[in-house]
Design a protein around this motif. Sequence first.
Motif, PDB file in Angstrom:
ATOM      1  N   ASP A 209       7.749  -1.226   1.085  1.00 58.41           N
ATOM      2  CA  ASP A 209       7.237  -2.279   0.219  1.00 58.41           C
ATOM      3  C   ASP A 209       5.891  -1.903  -0.404  1.00 58.41           C
ATOM      4  O   ASP A 209       5.691  -2.051  -1.608  1.00 58.41           O
ATOM      5  CB  ASP A 209       7.081  -3.586   1.005  1.00 58.41           C
ATOM      6  CG  ASP A 209       8.422  -4.270   1.216  1.00 58.41           C
ATOM      7  OD1 ASP A 209       9.403  -3.854   0.571  1.00 58.41           O
ATOM      8  OD2 ASP A 209       8.495  -5.207   2.019  1.00 58.41           O
ATOM      9  N   ASN A 210       4.938  -1.445   0.417  1.00 57.48           N
ATOM     10  CA  ASN A 210       3.613  -1.118  -0.113  1.00 57.48           C
ATOM     11  C   ASN A 210       3.092   0.240   0.355  1.00 57.48           C
ATOM     12  O   ASN A 210       1.885   0.464   0.405  1.00 57.48           O
ATOM     13  CB  ASN A 210       2.596  -2.220   0.251  1.00 57.48           C
ATOM     14  CG  ASN A 210       2.590  -2.521   1.738  1.00 57.48           C
ATOM     15  OD1 ASN A 210       2.924  -1.664   2.551  1.00 57.48           O
ATOM     16  ND2 ASN A 210       2.211  -3.737   2.097  1.00 57.48           N
ATOM     17  N   GLU A 226      -0.583   4.303   0.371  1.00 58.44           N
ATOM     18  CA  GLU A 226      -0.490   2.929   0.880  1.00 58.44           C
ATOM     19  C   GLU A 226      -1.495   2.035   0.183  1.00 58.44           C
ATOM     20  O   GLU A 226      -2.633   2.449  -0.093  1.00 58.44           O
ATOM     21  CB  GLU A 226      -0.734   2.877   2.388  1.00 58.44           C
ATOM     22  CG  GLU A 226      -0.613   1.447   2.961  1.00 58.44           C
ATOM     23  CD  GLU A 226      -0.830   1.401   4.467  1.00 58.44           C
ATOM     24  OE1 GLU A 226      -1.738   2.126   4.933  1.00 58.44           O
ATOM     25  OE2 GLU A 226      -0.099   0.658   5.156  1.00 58.44           O
ATOM     26  N   LYS A 228      -2.059  -2.095   0.889  1.00 55.02           N
ATOM     27  CA  LYS A 228      -1.533  -3.283   1.560  1.00 55.02           C
ATOM     28  C   LYS A 228      -1.467  -4.498   0.645  1.00 55.02           C
ATOM     29  O   LYS A 228      -0.774  -5.475   0.954  1.00 55.02           O
ATOM     30  CB  LYS A 228      -2.380  -3.590   2.802  1.00 55.02           C
ATOM     31  CG  LYS A 228      -2.257  -2.512   3.873  1.00 55.02           C
ATOM     32  CD  LYS A 228      -3.049  -2.865   5.117  1.00 55.02           C
ATOM     33  CE  LYS A 228      -2.862  -1.776   6.184  1.00 55.02           C
ATOM     34  NZ  LYS A 228      -3.638  -2.059   7.415  1.00 55.02           N
ATOM     35  N   ALA A 230      -0.400  -4.297  -2.483  1.00 52.78           N
ATOM     36  CA  ALA A 230       0.610  -4.048  -3.521  1.00 52.78           C
ATOM     37  C   ALA A 230       1.879  -4.835  -3.242  1.00 52.78           C
ATOM     38  O   ALA A 230       2.263  -5.048  -2.092  1.00 52.78           O
ATOM     39  CB  ALA A 230       0.920  -2.559  -3.603  1.00 52.78           C
ATOM     40  N   GLN A 231       2.549  -5.255  -4.312  1.00 50.90           N
ATOM     41  CA  GLN A 231       3.843  -5.936  -4.187  1.00 50.90           C
ATOM     42  C   GLN A 231       4.974  -4.907  -4.123  1.00 50.90           C
ATOM     43  O   GLN A 231       5.908  -5.056  -3.345  1.00 50.90           O
ATOM     44  CB  GLN A 231       4.049  -6.857  -5.396  1.00 50.90           C
ATOM     45  CG  GLN A 231       2.999  -7.945  -5.560  1.00 50.90           C
ATOM     46  CD  GLN A 231       2.933  -8.458  -6.992  1.00 50.90           C
ATOM     47  OE1 GLN A 231       1.964  -8.236  -7.697  1.00 50.90           O
ATOM     48  NE2 GLN A 231       3.979  -9.140  -7.436  1.00 50.90           N
ATOM     49  N   VAL A 233       5.702  -0.430  -4.724  1.00 49.33           N
ATOM     50  CA  VAL A 233       5.168   0.904  -5.018  1.00 49.33           C
ATOM     51  C   VAL A 233       6.328   1.860  -5.295  1.00 49.33           C
ATOM     52  O   VAL A 233       7.461   1.637  -4.877  1.00 49.33           O
ATOM     53  CB  VAL A 233       4.312   1.455  -3.850  1.00 49.33           C
ATOM     54  CG1 VAL A 233       3.117   0.553  -3.583  1.00 49.33           C
ATOM     55  CG2 VAL A 233       5.145   1.623  -2.585  1.00 49.33           C
ATOM     56  N   GLU A 242       2.168   1.320  -8.716  1.00 50.85           N
ATOM     57  CA  GLU A 242       2.198   0.098  -7.902  1.00 50.85           C
ATOM     58  C   GLU A 242       2.072  -1.122  -8.791  1.00 50.85           C
ATOM     59  O   GLU A 242       1.436  -1.081  -9.855  1.00 50.85           O
ATOM     60  CB  GLU A 242       1.076   0.095  -6.856  1.00 50.85           C
ATOM     61  CG  GLU A 242      -0.322  -0.049  -7.421  1.00 50.85           C
ATOM     62  CD  GLU A 242      -1.362  -0.296  -6.337  1.00 50.85           C
ATOM     63  OE1 GLU A 242      -2.411  -0.868  -6.668  1.00 50.85           O
ATOM     64  OE2 GLU A 242      -1.139   0.071  -5.171  1.00 50.85           O
ATOM     65  N   LYS A 244       0.529  -4.774  -8.511  1.00 50.72           N
ATOM     66  CA  LYS A 244      -0.401  -5.565  -7.690  1.00 50.72           C
ATOM     67  C   LYS A 244      -0.932  -6.708  -8.538  1.00 50.72           C
ATOM     68  O   LYS A 244      -1.428  -6.488  -9.634  1.00 50.72           O
ATOM     69  CB  LYS A 244      -1.550  -4.683  -7.186  1.00 50.72           C
ATOM     70  CG  LYS A 244      -2.546  -5.413  -6.309  1.00 50.72           C
ATOM     71  CD  LYS A 244      -3.432  -4.448  -5.527  1.00 50.72           C
ATOM     72  CE  LYS A 244      -4.270  -3.582  -6.413  1.00 50.72           C
ATOM     73  NZ  LYS A 244      -5.213  -2.744  -5.632  1.00 50.72           N
TER      74      LYS A 244
END
Length: 321
Positions: A209-210, A226, A228, A230-231, A233, A242, A244
């Motif tokens: 996911d992120n 990574e 955290k 981000a919606q 990636v 990403e 976001k």
Amino acid sequence: MRLLYIIFIFLFCTVNAQKALPLDTLKLKEAKDMLADDYGNLYIYKNKDFSFTKYDSLGKQLGKMMLTVPYKVQSVQNPLSLALFSENAQEMKFVDQNMNEIQKVDFKQKFGFIKMAYAEDLQQLWLLDDSTKRLIQYNFRNDTTINSYPFDVSFDDMMDLLVFETKVYILTRKHIRVFSLKFEKLFEAPLENGKRFRRENDVVLVVADNSILKYDPEKGMVKIFEDKDAQIVDKNILSYFEIKANKLYLYNLEKIKETKLQTEPDTKPTTAPVTESSSEKPAGEEGNKAHDEKKESEEKATDNTLQKLIEDSSEVQAVGV
């Protein structure tokens, strides 16, 4: 002092590597998944209306498909032939660079219930048949089964499948597992929120996911990107992408590498730790004086390094990405 130093390193890396792309936030708001091909084109899949849309890097729409049931997009690395699998429809579609369907493979007439399909190339598919618990190598061009292997694994929470160099990679909601074709487990590790595999030459990646992780046979799963917040990636051969806060950002891989090379020497200790024996330790007034001089020298070195980093960061911010 050390905290400020770390903060400036982070700011420098972010400013140098990150770039916002001009894609309308409305196009990203309801995105269920995003993929990027190696030419910089972006593909947005929405679960709300089962739409699959292709954009260039400037946000111009290049093609769109309206699907009737959910499909899983395998990969967009070869934009001339994209593979989409539907468990509901029990079929795989291949679409061209303009998002037009060029071929459909129907599994209902020949197999039981296909839980997952992987297109190895433009001729062969690997199919996980849940009804017979077998892994099937299938040539869809001439409609022949090449091989069939017993594969008694749980199919319930499966997310993706990849077969490469006689190894079978299985991604579930909470794990990654690697098997041989003889159903021997070679590797297993916990992995949360994994979505799909991506293969770059002989490197196998997992897009979550992120975050994005790389499979290393010796080290296991190594995190290479990574965010955290981000919606969604993804990556291609040149960049990480990403979504976001409904905005699209790009991180250039070459700039990230250059930034690491520039900051790495500065992040090392300015003085190496020294272990002294009791006979070598300074004593009395002379010892205190030597200690004070050493401390002052270390502080000056740290201040000089921090000042250099601030100047470098200011220059990058003035020039822009």
